[in-house]
Structure formats: structure tokens, C-alpha cells
Design an enzyme around this catalytic site. Structure first.
Site, PDB file in Angstrom:
ATOM      1  N   ALA A 211       3.330   4.898   2.267  1.00  0.00           N
ATOM      2  CA  ALA A 211       2.731   5.948   3.085  1.00  0.00           C
ATOM      3  C   ALA A 211       3.646   7.168   3.205  1.00  0.00           C
ATOM      4  CB  ALA A 211       2.375   5.402   4.466  1.00  0.00           C
ATOM      5  N   HIS A 212       3.165   8.153   3.901  1.00  0.00           N
ATOM      6  CA  HIS A 212       3.850   9.442   4.018  1.00  0.00           C
ATOM      7  C   HIS A 212       5.240   9.319   4.660  1.00  0.00           C
ATOM      8  CE1 HIS A 212       3.098   9.665   8.392  1.00  0.00           C
ATOM      9  NE2 HIS A 212       1.916   9.149   8.099  1.00  0.00           N
ATOM     10  N   ASP A 213       6.176  10.086   4.114  1.00  0.00           N
ATOM     11  CA  ASP A 213       7.529  10.230   4.681  1.00  0.00           C
ATOM     12  C   ASP A 213       8.372   8.961   4.599  1.00  0.00           C
ATOM     13  OD1 ASP A 213       7.289  13.051   5.907  1.00  0.00           O
ATOM     14  OD2 ASP A 213       5.573  12.009   6.768  1.00  0.00           O
TER      15      ASP A 213
END
Length: 292
Positions: A211-213
Site C-alpha cells: 500500500a501507499h507510503d
């Protein structure tokens, strides 16, 4: 940009910013505007050297050291912050669009989909058929991206405001270091405000969701069907077993190991092995099993 240039809220104290971000994340080299709904999170702001400006309520603003931060007041700081962020994404505030830089030594299938700008692909990278590479992605030399994988797409980031659900735009990027291999049908989301990062020699199996980051340290192995929640940080030389799930925002230490099928809801220490649902230290899991 100066707070006085914004078209919402009431200016309490002038300040400058060149990025938006969250209180718990560090954005080195940036002047960050964040939001503060509750004074209990003010300590995170004090510990974050990137933050220069705050969107907050009139009541919470009374608790803030005004000589340190620019302040703009809003009745709903979180909503104002994300609406501003979405607007700035549309105005290319975060990135300048630059031509792709793709090495002639890279081997890219004609059936791969490559975005139009801000993509760097270095020597000897292999990108197979059916791969999609979105904008703001860097893939360093000797890496391999197998068929069906998607890199740099928007992840799952929404904010609910009573009966309204606001879709949050993505302004971050993806950096894949040297000699990484990502196998078939895996998804690597770009960052919302920051970077999704895969370190040198990371190997990712089929059907994995990153997922993001997320930040994954060097030499880490991520096995099939693993789900890694947003903003998770994984230390180098770690191992994530098949079908494990990592809650968003956790820190997994160096040389950590997550056993097959584990559901991890707490931070994992350096050199620690965790097992079970919810995951606990492996030795404790075995002791508990023997008692049953």
C-alpha cells in the site's frame, strides 16, 4: 506558498510551506503544512522538524506556540486540509512534469503500459508484458517487474465527513532500488504525500499488495498473497510469510519474521518472529498452543 494565498479559513499567523503532510511522518527538506483537529496530537507536531504551518480550530490554536508555526483557522481543519491537497494536486503543486528517462539497455515488452512523464527506468531493467507503470516511478538498474504487476497507481485513501466521503488524491511517488524483483500480479501503490520505497535486493512474490507510503528495507523477502497496509516501515533482511497481513502504520524491525498467515497488529522488534492471529512472539504462540 504563503498561508495568506489560501482561499479558506482565517489567517492567524503568516507562514510558508512547499508541501502538505501528516503529523506522524517526516518529510526531509520540506516545509510542511499539516492539520490539527485535537491538541493531543500536538506533541507529534513538536517532534516533527518538517512542519512549518498548521490548519487548526480557534480553540486548539490557543495551545500552539505561535512563534514556531504559521496558523490558519478552520471549523473543520481535516476537511479543509484534504480539499486543499486535492486542489494542489490538480495544479501540479507537488511535481513538475518531466520527460521520461528510459535506458536503451532496459528490456521493456511492447505489451507493457508506461506512463507519459516522471518515469525513470535504468539499465538492464526487465519489464514484462501486461505490466503497468504509472507516472512518478523510478526503477533502478537490474530490477525485474513480472507480468500483470501494477506500480505507482493510486491506493485506498478516503476521508469520511458525516454523509460525505472524500477521495484523497495521491501526490507521492515510488522508488524501487537496484536488483529488486517483483513477480506476477502484484500491486505497489504510490505515496499519498510521501514515497513508497523498496530497498536493494527486495524480492516480492506473486499477488502481493504493497500500500501507499510503505518502506521496505534491503534484502527483505515478501511471499505470495501478503498484504502490507499503508505507511508501514519494514527493516532490512526481514521475511513476510505467505498470506500474512500487516496493519497500516506499523514498524517491523530489522531481521524480523512474520509467519505464514499471521495478522500483525502491533510493532515487531528487531530479530523478532511473530505468529498467529493476532500475531504474538512465536515462542509465546507455541507455549499457548501446548497449553490447549
Amino acid at each position: 506558498m504563503r498561508l495568506s494565498e489560501l482561499d479558506f479559513g482565517k489567517l492567524e499567523k503568516e507562514g510558508e510551506f512547499d508541501w502538505l503532510g501528516l503529523t506522524a511522518e517526516d518529510y526531509k527538506g520540506k516545509k510542511v503544512l499539516t492539520f490539527l483537529n485535537d491538541e493531543k496530537y500536538y506533541k507529534e507536531i513538536e517532534n516533527n522538524k518538517s512542519i512549518t504551518c498548521i490548519v487548526t480550530t480557534e480553540e486548539v490554536a490557543k495551545k500552539i506556540e505561535k512563534d514556531k508555526y504559521g496558523i490558519i483557522l478552520s471549523k473543520n481543519p481535516r476537511k479543509a486540509f484534504f480539499e486543499l491537497h486535492n486542489k494542489l494536486v490538480q495544479e501540479d503543486f507537488y511535481f513538475t512534469k518531466k520527460e521520461n528517462r528510459i535506458s536503451e539497455k532496459a528490456i521493456i515488452s511492447e505489451k507493457a503500459n508506461i506512463g507519459k512523464y516522471n518515469i525513470i527506468i535504468e539499465d538492464n531493467v526487465i519489464i514484462e508484458a501486461g505490466v503497468t507503470i504509472y507516472e512518478n516511478v523510478t526503477i533502478k538498474k537490474d530490477s525485474i517487474i513480472r507480468s500483470g504487476t501494477t506500480i505507482g497507481g493510486n491506493g485506498f485513501e478516503f476521508s469520511r465527513f458525516e454523509d460525505e466521503v472524500l477521495s484523497i488524491a495521491f501526490a507521492g511517488d515510488v522508488l524501487i532500488e537496484e536488483n529488486v524483483e517483483i513477480q506476477n500480479n502484484t500491486c505497489v501503490d504510490r505515496g499519498v504525500f510521501d514515497r513508497t520505497y523498496l530497498g536493494k535486493n527486495v524480492k516480492v512474490d506473486n499477488l502481493v499488495h504493497i500500500a501507499h507510503d510503505v518502506k521496505i528495507g534491503d534484502n527483505t523477502l515478501v511471499v505470495a498473497c501478503t498484504l502490507i497496509g499503508g505507511r508501514t516501515k519494514i527493516g532490512k533482511n526481514s521475511y513476510l510469510g505467505p498470506n500474512c497481513t500487516i496493519k497500516n502504520g506499523l514498524i517491523l524491525g530489522e531481521n524480523s519474521k512474520v509467519s505464514m498467515g499471521a495478522v500483525v497488529t502491533k510493532n515487531v522488534k528487531d530479530n523478532e518472529v511473530v505468529t498467529g492471529n493476532f500475531a504474538i512472539p512465536h515462542e509465546q504462540f507455541i507455549k499457548n498452543l501446548k497449553k490447549m
